[in-house]
Design an enzyme around this catalytic site. Structure first.
Site, PDB file in Angstrom:
ATOM      1  N   VAL A 113       0.857  -1.184   0.000  1.00 58.80           N
ATOM      2  CA  VAL A 113       0.000   0.000   0.000  1.00 58.80           C
ATOM      3  C   VAL A 113       0.898   1.240   0.000  1.00 58.80           C
ATOM      4  O   VAL A 113       1.822   1.348   0.811  1.00 58.80           O
ATOM      5  CB  VAL A 113      -0.923   0.024   1.244  1.00 58.80           C
ATOM      6  CG1 VAL A 113      -1.738   1.316   1.272  1.00 58.80           C
ATOM      7  CG2 VAL A 113      -1.847  -1.182   1.246  1.00 58.80           C
ATOM      8  N   ALA A 119       4.577   4.117   2.765  1.00 57.34           N
ATOM      9  CA  ALA A 119       4.106   2.870   2.163  1.00 57.34           C
ATOM     10  C   ALA A 119       4.333   1.733   3.153  1.00 57.34           C
ATOM     11  O   ALA A 119       5.046   1.905   4.143  1.00 57.34           O
ATOM     12  CB  ALA A 119       4.855   2.596   0.859  1.00 57.34           C
ATOM     13  N   LYS A 120       3.742   0.610   2.899  1.00 60.70           N
ATOM     14  CA  LYS A 120       3.975  -0.571   3.736  1.00 60.70           C
ATOM     15  C   LYS A 120       3.536  -1.791   2.958  1.00 60.70           C
ATOM     16  O   LYS A 120       2.682  -1.704   2.073  1.00 60.70           O
ATOM     17  CB  LYS A 120       3.157  -0.472   5.033  1.00 60.70           C
ATOM     18  CG  LYS A 120       3.654  -1.368   6.143  1.00 60.70           C
ATOM     19  CD  LYS A 120       4.762  -0.728   6.938  1.00 60.70           C
ATOM     20  CE  LYS A 120       5.241  -1.607   8.065  1.00 60.70           C
ATOM     21  NZ  LYS A 120       6.135  -0.879   8.988  1.00 60.70           N
ATOM     22  N   GLY A 121       4.135  -2.940   3.299  1.00 62.47           N
ATOM     23  CA  GLY A 121       3.752  -4.179   2.622  1.00 62.47           C
ATOM     24  C   GLY A 121       3.637  -5.303   3.619  1.00 62.47           C
ATOM     25  O   GLY A 121       4.046  -5.171   4.772  1.00 62.47           O
TER      26      GLY A 121
END
Ligand code: NAD
Length: 424
Positions: free
Chosen positions: A68, A113-115
């Site tokens: 995201v 962001a992050k995953g």
């Protein structure tokens, strides 16, 4: 007219619900920029990927992965990748939004962001973990890159996983792209000081907050939840400053030692046993009792939502340091404030990791590497300066450090948004 997001259903205490309520609280301090606030309530880009791998026994397993990008307004996306069985899209959205706030709060030229992958990595062999990582990297490869979005380690991911991500991305683009991830091994463009940087940032912000409270670290009692990368590094530095680590909790157990743990004895046990549970140099206690521990400083460095309203009423610390992301639900935040417990919020407290990730990215671009001393001195200076700015903002508006951090960060993000304008 703003249509609500259809793909997430937050509750008051869920991660995205917590983030939204933090945004609501900062709006009154944003002045004319408040008209842009809706951009903070919506992630810019949300990617869900299927990650199929062939397991060692020949079966095919499918995992759900996410990346995201909450905001790319101030620069490329930046934020870790988490492997955990409880990972959901909503959690990754909240974590990506907190990255936007954090990066802006320390004034790094990044968006947020992050995953994550919903998986229990402890059940995978090394080979399966490598396949999972490489396939996930390929799937999100369409939106990551050294100037687009730069992943890093988070819960259950580490330098080896970053090496596989870097290699996979590099193979796909046909050239070595060290700057596509941070938190890499040192021989692959990693930065000295990165592994312990988040814990060091927790220590630096804790040291500054303690100084303002008139709390002497020498002899201070510290309780730590989460004894992985962040919790153990922070505990080590508090120990070196003379503090006593009197209680520790991780997924394997909860232990206490009134005299303070001998960390030189504890660390090898954690490496061998995979957690603090079973350590002979302390006494085991029931998990819930951890929150009743009399202490000066409580470090929360595990997962979100750990400080609930009930636990907030029982916490006996003067200072809470949020090493973890989103560890305190909004109702608990209010209770802690009413009880006079000072909280250094995640969005500044654990920003040391991404700050040294930024140093790593800069070093990769210039192919010129700094000494560990240079890294630690620069990190200390950035964290102290950012915290002072936030503290001044909190004093000026008479608001919590959390809302002040959001005010500083949102002002930067939304000013950039306004200056860029909307396209078309
Ligand atoms: P890690 O995997 O190294 O450690 C996680 C720790 O939490 C482990 O000790 C684990 O046993 C413990 N834990 C897990 N579930 C628990 C539970 N239910 N109760 C008690 N303990 C539990 O992860 P980490 O990198 O140290 O990250 C910890 C937190 O810090 C996360 O919230 C992460 O998002 C945040 N964070 C990490 C970094 C970083 O650079 N690694 C940077 C910023 C923020």
């Amino acid at each position: 007219m703003n249509e609500p997001l259809s793909f997430v259903h937050p509750t008051a205490d869920s991660p995205w619900g917590t983030y939204l309520s933090q945004i609501d609280r900062v709006v009154p301090y944003l002045g004319r920029l408040a008209r842009w606030t809706e951009t903070l309530r919506r992630p810019k880009r949300t990617l869900i990927v299927d990650v199929p791998i062939e397991m060692d026994d020949g079966t095919i397993a499918h995992y759900e992965g996410y990346r995201v990008q909450h905001s790319l307004t101030r620069g490329p996306g930046k934020g870790g990748v988490r492997y955990h069985p409880d990972v959901t899209l909503e959690e990754v959205m909240a974590l990506s939004a907190w990255m936007s706030i954090k990066n802006a709060a320390v004034n790094l030229p990044f968006g947020g962001a992050k995953g994550g992958i919903r998986v229990d990595p402890k059940r995978l062999s090394m080979k399966e973990l490598e396949k999972l990582t490489r396939r996930y990297t390929s799937e999100i490869g369409i939106i990551i890159g050294p100037t687009q979005d730069i992943p890093a380690p988070d819960v259950n991911t580490n330098a080896q996983i970053m090496a596989w991500m870097m290699d996979t991305y590099s193979m796909n683009v046909g050239g070595t792209a060290t700057g596509v991830v941070t938190g890499k091994p040192i021989h692959l463009g990693g930065s000295l000081g990165r592994v312990k940087a988040t814990g060091r940032g927790v220590f630096v912000t804790g040291r500054e907050a303690a100084r303002r409270l008139g709390l002497n670290l020498d002899g201070a009692r510290v309780a730590v939840q989460g004894f992985g990368n962040v919790g153990s590094s922070a505990a080590e530095l508090f120990g070196q400053a003379g503090a006593k680590i009197v209680a520790i909790q991780d997924h394997s157990g909860t232990i206490r030692n009134e005299q303070g743990f001998d960390l030189a004895d504890l660390m090898p046990h954690v490496h061998e046993a995979g957690g603090v549970g079973g350590f002979k140099g302390g006494e085991a206690m029931h998990g819930e009792e951890f929150w009743d521990t009399p202490c000066d400083i409580l470090i929360v460095a595990a997962l979100e939502g750990q400080i609930t309203a009930d636990r907030a009423r029982r916490i006996r610390a003067k200072l809470v340091l949020e090493g973890a992301n989103g560890p305190t639900v909004p109702s608990a935040d209010d209770i802690l404030a009413d009880r006079g417990v000072l909280v250094v919020p995640d969005v500044i407290c654990n920003a040391g990791g991404v700050t040294v990730s930024y140093f790593e990215w800069v070093q990769d671009f210039s192919s010129f590497f700094w000494t560990e001393d240079e890294i630690n001195v620069r990190l200390d200076k950035i964290m102290v300066g950012a915290l002072k700015n936030i503290w001044d903002t909190a004093d000026h508006h008479k608001i919590s450090l959390r809302t002040a951090t959001f005010a500083v960060a949102c002002e930067r993000i939304l000013s950039a948004r306004e200056e860029r304008g909307l396209y078309p």
